[in-house]
Design a protein around this motif. Sequence first.
Motif, PDB file in Angstrom:
ATOM      1  N   ILE A  49      53.134  83.239  46.110  1.00 11.57           N
ATOM      2  CA  ILE A  49      52.045  83.713  45.259  1.00 11.57           C
ATOM      3  C   ILE A  49      50.797  83.859  46.138  1.00 11.57           C
ATOM      4  O   ILE A  49      50.421  82.909  46.819  1.00 11.57           O
ATOM      5  N   PRO A  50      50.164  85.029  46.138  1.00 11.72           N
ATOM      6  CA  PRO A  50      48.987  85.225  47.002  1.00 11.72           C
ATOM      7  C   PRO A  50      47.855  84.239  46.685  1.00 11.72           C
ATOM      8  O   PRO A  50      47.626  83.879  45.525  1.00 11.72           O
ATOM      9  N   GLN A  51      47.156  83.814  47.728  1.00  8.49           N
ATOM     10  CA  GLN A  51      46.046  82.872  47.554  1.00  8.49           C
ATOM     11  C   GLN A  51      44.965  83.443  46.647  1.00  8.49           C
ATOM     12  O   GLN A  51      44.326  82.697  45.905  1.00  8.49           O
ATOM     13  N   SER A  52      44.760  84.748  46.688  1.00  3.61           N
ATOM     14  CA  SER A  52      43.737  85.357  45.828  1.00  3.61           C
ATOM     15  C   SER A  52      44.084  85.166  44.355  1.00  3.61           C
ATOM     16  O   SER A  52      43.201  84.913  43.533  1.00  3.61           O
ATOM     17  N   VAL A  53      45.349  85.259  44.018  1.00  8.33           N
ATOM     18  CA  VAL A  53      45.794  85.059  42.638  1.00  8.33           C
ATOM     19  C   VAL A  53      45.578  83.600  42.239  1.00  8.33           C
ATOM     20  O   VAL A  53      45.096  83.304  41.139  1.00  8.33           O
TER      21      VAL A  53
END
Length: 67
Positions: A26-30
């Motif tokens: 899961i992307p860190q931005s999400v």
Amino acid sequence: MFSDIFVHLLQISSVSAYKLSKDTGIPQSVISYWKSGEKLPSAENLLKLANYFDVSVDYLVGRTDSP
């Protein structure tokens, strides 16, 4: 509600957003959006989080107090 539970799980598990991102894809931005309460996770990501933290989806979304 979700963001409070999510941040609490990160804290008690001593898991950083970076580690969660690396472990789940899961992307860190999400993850940052979830922590701030700006967005909610998809059903797919809720399942990933439930499995990762060994809790139920109902617990993650605040439907029960029992993990």
